[in-house]
Design a protein around this motif. Structure first.
Motif, PDB file in Angstrom:
ATOM      1  N   GLU A 119       0.830  -1.186   0.000  1.00  0.00           N
ATOM      2  CA  GLU A 119       0.000   0.000   0.000  1.00  0.00           C
ATOM      3  C   GLU A 119       0.881   1.259   0.000  1.00  0.00           C
ATOM      4  O   GLU A 119       2.028   1.233   0.429  1.00  0.00           O
ATOM      5  N   LYS A 120       0.324   2.361  -0.497  1.00  0.00           N
ATOM      6  CA  LYS A 120       1.092   3.594  -0.632  1.00  0.00           C
ATOM      7  C   LYS A 120       1.613   4.083   0.720  1.00  0.00           C
ATOM      8  O   LYS A 120       2.766   4.527   0.835  1.00  0.00           O
ATOM      9  N   GLU A 121       0.777   4.002   1.733  1.00  0.00           N
ATOM     10  CA  GLU A 121       1.231   4.471   3.049  1.00  0.00           C
ATOM     11  C   GLU A 121       2.347   3.592   3.606  1.00  0.00           C
ATOM     12  O   GLU A 121       3.236   4.067   4.329  1.00  0.00           O
ATOM     13  N   VAL A 148       5.611   4.617   2.006  1.00  0.00           N
ATOM     14  CA  VAL A 148       6.186   5.819   2.609  1.00  0.00           C
ATOM     15  C   VAL A 148       6.768   5.524   3.985  1.00  0.00           C
ATOM     16  O   VAL A 148       7.887   5.959   4.308  1.00  0.00           O
ATOM     17  N   SER A 149       6.041   4.766   4.797  1.00  0.00           N
ATOM     18  CA  SER A 149       6.429   4.596   6.197  1.00  0.00           C
ATOM     19  C   SER A 149       7.443   3.481   6.429  1.00  0.00           C
ATOM     20  O   SER A 149       8.183   3.521   7.415  1.00  0.00           O
TER      21      SER A 149
END
Length: 658
Positions: free
Chosen positions: A253-255, A258-259
């Protein structure tokens, strides 16, 4: 025997008869020739053996041969070649055995082979296993391959493990989601928790396969296990994790990207081991494609800048190689104009010559994305410094230019392409002096590269500008003693024709084309012949008949020492033009005035060339002037089939068969 009809005929020093023969032997003669070479005899026997075995495999049901028993027998061979060949056929064997027998007999047998056979055989098994899913009954039965491939994933040999992982990914794509969770996920967990590092290396390549079908509440566990591998004490494991990170990044997932993914990237890109860090630039290339320019700059901008001072030279080489692609991915958040300094530092100041060479190969691509003012003010001064003449009295200066020889060649090859960015006025004032510097260089390769790439500069300058600013230097080199220089000029004759126009071309460059057709070097003559079709397309039939065909006709009548080469060139020109000129011209001028008279030439090689030219003319005239072919060409070829020279007969028979 048959005469070599192409390159040998065109060598400047070729004798009247070619000494290189291509043998056409009878079967008994072939056997005698092969018997002289033990290695060839052995390869022939192996090939026959493999063909016989393959035939048995493909006709198992018909011949009553048990393919599985035959495989077992083949794998017991003392010859590794036979063993590997047998292992590569296990997919075919599985299809012949049927799903039930393949699962109950073949797979257990192959699993037992893992501890018994050499890496070459295991590699073949690992490669074939990935394609066995359908033979076993489809994706629902893909899990039956897991024990075999798991054992292969634990082998020490790198290529065996890598191929086993590749096959597991292939199997995983065919398996249903639920079966992946029931069978594939436990496999990955077992490998990731293995005590022996090869299993952990293999596990790193499988997380991207299981992640999409994993329920949301279980995904953190999967990611945690992957992160644990990224901190493994073994550098090889961390390298494997880094190599497969882009595949995992593409499915999370995109989040999460990033994380978790970007921090993992940053940590591995700063690893103490160069073998781990050097993967980072390649990963960035793969990962930026799915991001917007803002995200690419935010996630990877700092890393991209830090590579500039990286001690690992392979990372700087990769940055220089992919510089334009990566900088463009972050533009306009990070303007390309701001990247001029780092690019020029890689090009001119890096201590590693491979870095400078990689950057030099991208000069034209990078400048194409800049404005003319930036190129003139920032890039060209550096290119001039790198390309200046060698001062042999200054040892440091001479060594500098010798070390940058490939860089100078890259600049020479790409300099003319900058003209499209600069425009005509700036090209004349700023770029043309650099081009002329290269044309005057002592290195032949520098001259050749700039001569062969003048197209963009000629297009920018236009006909008059080229005539006034560039052609004097080019024409002065047209009779250079180095044939490669002359060849480079002849290569670009069509480029000049495109932009100069007929009148200017006739006045300035037609003589170069004419002389090239009679040059002493075969490659130059061949290039001049290749130019004919492009010149015909540009200037038309009338120009060709008035300006060039008279020279070809004259060459066909030449006499004297080595004149047979000119006559052969004339015939090759006939064959080339037959495919582009109207049938009436081919019949009345090319065939009647050149090819038919030369078919009676006293030199056998010329008669061979005549037969080949007539063959091409037949292909052109067959549909529109069949009567001419039958009445004028076929009788001549029939006469040549009775020629005293066996090679002339051969080519004449080939031409008649068309």
């Amino acid at each position: 025997s048959r005469r070599c009809s192409s390159s040998c005929l065109q060598l400047p020093c070729a004798p009247a008869r070619c000494s290189q023969r291509v043998f056409r032997c009878t079967s008994s003669e072939s056997a005698l020739l092969v018997s002289d070479s033990a290695s060839l005899n052995q390869r022939s026997a192996l090939s026959s053996s493999r063909s016989a075995v393959a035939s048995c495999f493909l006709s198992t049901s018909m011949a009553g041969v048990d393919a599985f028993a035959l495989l077992q027998e083949e794998l017991k061979s003392d010859d590794i070649v036979d063993q590997v060949a047998a292992a590569k056929r296990i997919n075919t064997i599985a299809l012949g055995m049927g799903p039930d027998r393949a699962k109950s007999q073949l797979l257990p047998f192959l699993r037992s082979c893992v501890e018994e056979y050499t890496d070459e055989i295991l590699l073949a098994i690992a490669e074939a296993a990935g394609g066995m899913v359908q033979a076993l009954g489809g994706g629902d039965h893909g899990h039956t391959l897991i024990p075999l491939l798991e054992a292969l994933c634990e082998k020490e040999e790198t290529i065996v493990r890598a191929k086993a992982v590749e096959s597991l990914v292939q199997v995983g794509k065919a398996m249903p989601a639920q079966q992946i969770q029931n069978e594939f996920v436990p496999l990955v967990k077992r490998l990731a928790a293995g005590d022996f590092f090869p299993s952990r290396i293999s596990a790193a390549g499988l997380f991207a396969t299981i992640y999409p079908s994993t329920p949301g509440n279980m995904r953190p566990t999967i990611r945690k296990q992957y992160e644990s591998l990224s901190k493994d004490e073994m550098p090889m494991v961390r390298s494997a994790v880094f190599v497969h990170l882009p595949a995992l990044a593409a499915v999370v997932e995109k989040e999460i990207f990033v994380s978790e993914i970007t921090p993992m990237f940053n940590e591995l890109s700063a690893d103490l081991q160069e073998s781990v860090r050097e993967i980072a630039v390649d990963n960035m290339v793969k990962m930026v494609h799915g991001l917007g320019h803002d995200e690419a700059a935010r996630f990877f901008g700092a890393f991209f800048d830090n590579v500039q001072t990286e001690k690992c030279s392979s990372m700087r080489v990769k940055k220089a190689k992919h510089f334009v692609e990566l900088a463009a991915a972050m533009h306009p958040t990070r303007p390309l104009r701001d990247q001029v300094g780092p690019f020029l530092a890689l090009l001119s100041a890096d201590q590693d010559v491979e870095v400078r060479n990689a950057a030099a190969a991208n000069i034209a691509l990078f400048c194409a994305k800049l404005d003319g003012q930036t190129v003139v003010g920032s890039v060209l001064p550096v290119l001039r410094d790198l390309s200046g003449p060698v001062d042999e009295s200054n040892a440091a200066n001479a060594n500098y230019y010798m070390a940058n020889q490939q860089v100078r060649e890259c600049i020479a090859e790409q300099a003319c392409s900058l003209a499209t960015v600069l425009g005509r006025e700036a090209a004349v004032k700023e770029l043309l002096p650099l081009v002329k510097l290269f044309l005057a260089d002592e290195a032949i390769e520098i001259k050749r590269k700039v001569l062969r790439s003048v197209g963009p500069l000629v297009e920018t300058l236009g006909g008059d500008g080229t005539d006034a600013q560039l052609l004097p230097e080019v024409l002065a080199m047209a009779e250079d003693q180095q044939w490669r220089v002359r060849h480079s000029i002849v290569e670009t004759v069509p480029v000049y024709a495109k932009h100069l126009g007929m009148e200017l071309f006739n006045a300035r460059l037609k003589d170069i084309q004419d002389r090239a057709l009679s040059d002493s070097v075969a490659q130059i003559r061949q290039q001049a012949i290749a130019n004919l079709s492009e010149l015909y397309a540009k200037f038309g039939e009338r120009w060709m008949r008035e300006q060039l065909l008279p020279g070809v006709l004259e060459a066909s009548k030449s006499t004297g020492a080595a004149s047979y080469l000119k006559r052969i060139t004339a015939l090759q020109a006939v064959g080339h033009l037959a495919g582009v000129m109207p049938g009436s011209v081919v019949a009345n001028e090319l065939v009647a005035q050149i090819a038919l008279p030369l078919s009676r030439d006293r030199v056998a090689n010329v008669r061979i060339a005549a037969a080949e030219a007539l063959k091409k003319c037949i292909a052109c005239l067959a549909s529109e002037n069949q009567s001419f072919v039958k009445e004028s060409i076929h009788p001549v070829l029939s006469d040549l089939t009775q020629d005293a020279d066996s090679d002339v007969k051969f080519f004449a028979q080939q031409a008649l068969a068309t």
